[in-house]
Design a protein around this motif. Structure first.
Motif, PDB file in Angstrom:
ATOM      1  N   PRO A   1       0.830  -1.215   0.000  1.00 18.58           N
ATOM      2  CA  PRO A   1       0.000   0.000   0.000  1.00 18.58           C
ATOM      3  C   PRO A   1       0.861   1.261   0.000  1.00 18.58           C
ATOM      4  O   PRO A   1       1.977   1.250   0.511  1.00 18.58           O
ATOM      5  N   GLN A   2       0.308   2.351  -0.577  1.00 17.13           N
ATOM      6  CA  GLN A   2       1.051   3.616  -0.602  1.00 17.13           C
ATOM      7  C   GLN A   2       1.155   4.219   0.801  1.00 17.13           C
ATOM      8  O   GLN A   2       2.234   4.458   1.309  1.00 17.13           O
ATOM      9  N   ASP A   3       0.019   4.517   1.422  1.00 14.86           N
ATOM     10  CA  ASP A   3       0.055   4.893   2.832  1.00 14.86           C
ATOM     11  C   ASP A   3      -0.737   3.845   3.583  1.00 14.86           C
ATOM     12  O   ASP A   3      -1.699   3.296   3.079  1.00 14.86           O
ATOM     13  N   PHE A   4      -0.330   3.626   4.812  1.00 13.42           N
ATOM     14  CA  PHE A   4      -1.005   2.618   5.602  1.00 13.42           C
ATOM     15  C   PHE A   4      -2.239   3.209   6.269  1.00 13.42           C
ATOM     16  O   PHE A   4      -2.139   4.114   7.071  1.00 13.42           O
ATOM     17  N   MET A   5      -3.416   2.710   5.874  1.00 11.78           N
ATOM     18  CA  MET A   5      -4.669   3.245   6.402  1.00 11.78           C
ATOM     19  C   MET A   5      -5.128   2.432   7.603  1.00 11.78           C
ATOM     20  O   MET A   5      -5.966   1.544   7.473  1.00 11.78           O
ATOM     21  N   TRP A   6      -4.563   2.744   8.777  1.00  9.82           N
ATOM     22  CA  TRP A   6      -4.945   1.970   9.968  1.00  9.82           C
ATOM     23  C   TRP A   6      -6.395   2.226  10.351  1.00  9.82           C
ATOM     24  O   TRP A   6      -6.980   1.484  11.125  1.00  9.82           O
TER      25      TRP A   6
END
Lengths: 307, 288
Positions: free
Chosen positions: B61-66
């Motif tokens: 993933p590009q940014d980690f969407m927690w």
């Protein structure tokens, strides 16, 4: 008096069986008789009104093509999955059983992973993986040039059953693999040593030496796998709901849909659904009896060779 | 120590490297990667945004969407479903193991009137699938006022799968030697204590088998919890909760992947830690 005496002598035995018998009575034995009772009634399940129809439900079932299609699909599913699952896992087990292969525990863990994953999760993840819109499987097929248009695996009546069979085999292969590995553990090292001395290896070792030794296990594995393959409701429900156009409606989905009228808003027919269950159960019981008979004959045959 | 951990050592052990082993290992490694791809996809999707999921087919993933996990745990009630599943699993494992061990012990080791009848009844019902009995089970629970609570679900989950375990226990207990039991009886130990302190510990391998099989059954069960929770969504289990995700109009794929990841992490950890028991336990089912 004699009855009381027996009860007294064996009071601890009966007492100890009590919890298990109560549980089995409630959820195994009572339901079987209750289902037969419901099966003889016209009953929606919501109203108290039950109309006795005798074998009417069964007569209707005999003329209901949807029932027979679902019945057939359950059998197709059983015949489609069990041999495939047993064959692939046997080959894998033989490879993983090679003593020189140090990584086999790791490979075994990976292959077992789907077994410990809840079926509903697997159904939903695969729905996306097989999707014709941006699904990775179709993406791969398109990139490789194997297809020119995405395949709607779960949306077409031709591909839905093979797709579900494939996912089922993927999900449960790990467990049959463990069974086969357990069977292979019983083959003594001396057998392999002797085979090496006779220069017997590869497929000849597998077919003429190892397979005959583990044959008795095959029946147990076949039985366990067949029982499992009949309880396929969760996978199909979470992948297709039995669709498209009943294309993957197996027996359990038929019963669920008829009894609880899941989607189409029609009146639930609990009596009719119960009759379907009874008829299906009766056929399975017949199959079990046949298999038990076959098992007995094999056992007697092997006992004969041993003696 | 360092030599022990070298890649060569991991693949070949103490043997000389051979082409056949290298080739087999490589093919198997590739196969395993394909095999577990759905899991990699699931974990990766659970960390993407809903937009990125369709745009970026790669696994990183590009940014980690927690936030997906927060949404699944809080808004989709996965936290609650998680504990429901835990309660049902633990409760049914306890009920099933104790009751089937006692039943199997008596059936496997003693002769008394009615024994054959019970035995035949259990063996004959092994093949009855869930779909056959679901309607009466639901009716029975309704009659007892247990059709929409966790206790009823736990009871039914225990009852549904117990037949095979009774047969397995009876078979296992019947082949244990008599001497220990007799010695204990001479010492004046009561029937129940003999079972609990002498015979049950001897049957530990089969206890492990039953516990593992019931854990897998309860964690995987779907038809029963689906039917029982139709009227009361608060007692849904993880499987039903994830299925409900799909039923809503627009599917929140990333939230659902997060929920799915939550639901498999405990069993996977349990499996990796207790792997030996899983394997031996399941093997016990065919070895009998």
């Amino acid at each position: 008096m004699r009855v009381l005496g027996t009860l007294r002598v064996h009071r601890f035995h009966y007492l100890m069986m009590l919890p298990g018998l109560v549980l089995a009575g409630m959820f195994v034995f009572y339901p079987i008789f209750a289902a037969m009772f419901y099966a003889m009634h016209d009953w929606s399940g919501f109203t108290a009104q039950k109309i006795f129809v005798g074998f009417g439900n069964f007569l209707d079932l005999f003329l209901d093509p949807i029932f027979w299609n679902a019945f057939g699909r359950s059998i197709v599913f059983l015949v489609g999955t069990v041999p495939l699952q047993m064959a692939i896992s046997l080959v894998l087990a033989m490879v993983l059983n090679m003593q020189l292969l140090k990584l086999s525990t790791f490979f075994r863990t990976m292959i077992f992973l789907p077994v410990v994953t809840p079926v509903a999760v697997i159904g939903i993840v695969w729905t996306f993986l097989l999707s014709p819109f941006n699904g990775p499987v179709n993406g791969l097929l398109l990139d490789l040039g194997l297809v020119s248009q995405p395949i709607d695996f779960l949306g077409s009546t031709q591909t839905v059953m093979p797709s579900v069979v494939g996912v089922y085999v993927w999900k449960w292969l790990g467990i049959t693999l463990i069974y086969w590995l357990a069977a292979l553990q019983t083959v003594p090292d001396e057998v392999y040593d002797a085979a090496r001395l006779d220069n017997c290896k590869g497929h000849r070792l597998a077919f003429y030496v190892v397979l005959p030794i583990i044959k008795p296990f095959a029946l147990a594995i076949l039985l366990i796998s067949s029982v499992a393959a009949l309880n396929v409701f969760p996978l199909i429900m979470s992948m297709t709901n039995g669709g498209p156009f009943f294309g993957s409606e197996v027996m359990e989905i038929f019963i669920y849909r008829t009894a609880f009228a899941a989607d189409d808003g029609s009146i639930p027919q609990l009596g009719y659904a119960a009759a379907a269950g009874v008829l299906f159960g009766a056929v399975l019981l017949g199959l079990t009896a046949l298999q038990a008979l076959a098992a007995r004959r094999t056992r007697m045959a092997t006992a004969g060779t041993k003696a | 120590m360092i030599a022990r951990l070298s890649p060569k050592r991991i693949v070949f052990g103490d043997h000389a490297p051979s082409l056949r082993i290298t080739l087999t290992s490589a093919i198997l490694a590739l196969l395993c990667l394909v095999w577990i791809y759905p899991f990699l996809w699931m974990v990766s999707t659970s960390l993407k945004s809903n937009m990125e999921m369709f745009a970026n087919p790669g696994l990183i993933p590009q940014d980690f969407m927690w936030d997906n996990y927060r949404r699944a745990w809080v808004e989709a009630n996965m936290g609650r479903y998680f504990f429901n599943t835990l309660i049902v699993t633990a409760g049914s494992v306890f009920l099933v193991t104790v009751s089937t061990a006692m039943l199997g012990y008596v059936l496997g080791r003693y002769r008394f009137p009615g024994r054959t009848t019970f035995f035949v009844a259990f063996v004959a019902t092994v093949f009855i699938p869930q779909g056959f009995t679901i309607i009466p089970v639901f009716e029975l629970l309704s009659m007892m006022g247990l059709s929409s609570n966790l206790f009823g679900l736990t009871l039914a989950t225990s009852g549904h799968a117990m037949v095979v375990f009774v047969v397995l226990f009876a078979g296992y207990f019947s082949q244990l030697p008599k001497e220990l039991e007799e010695a204990a009886r001479v010492e004046g130990i009561t029937f129940f204590k003999i079972f609990w302190y002498v015979m049950l510990p001897l049957a530990r391998p089969m206890v492990v088998t039953v516990v593992i099989m019931q854990v897998l059954h309860a964690w995987n069960d779907f038809l029963l919890p689906l039917v029982i929770t139709l009227a009361n969504p608060a007692i849904r289990t993880l499987s039903v909760g994830i299925y409900a995700f799909k039923g809503e109009q627009s599917i929140d794929w990333t939230g659902m992947s997060a929920a799915a990841t939550i639901s498999i992490v405990p069993v996977v950890i349990l499996f990796v830690l207790l792997q030996r028991y899983f394997i031996n336990g399941l093997a016990g089912a065919v070895k009998g």
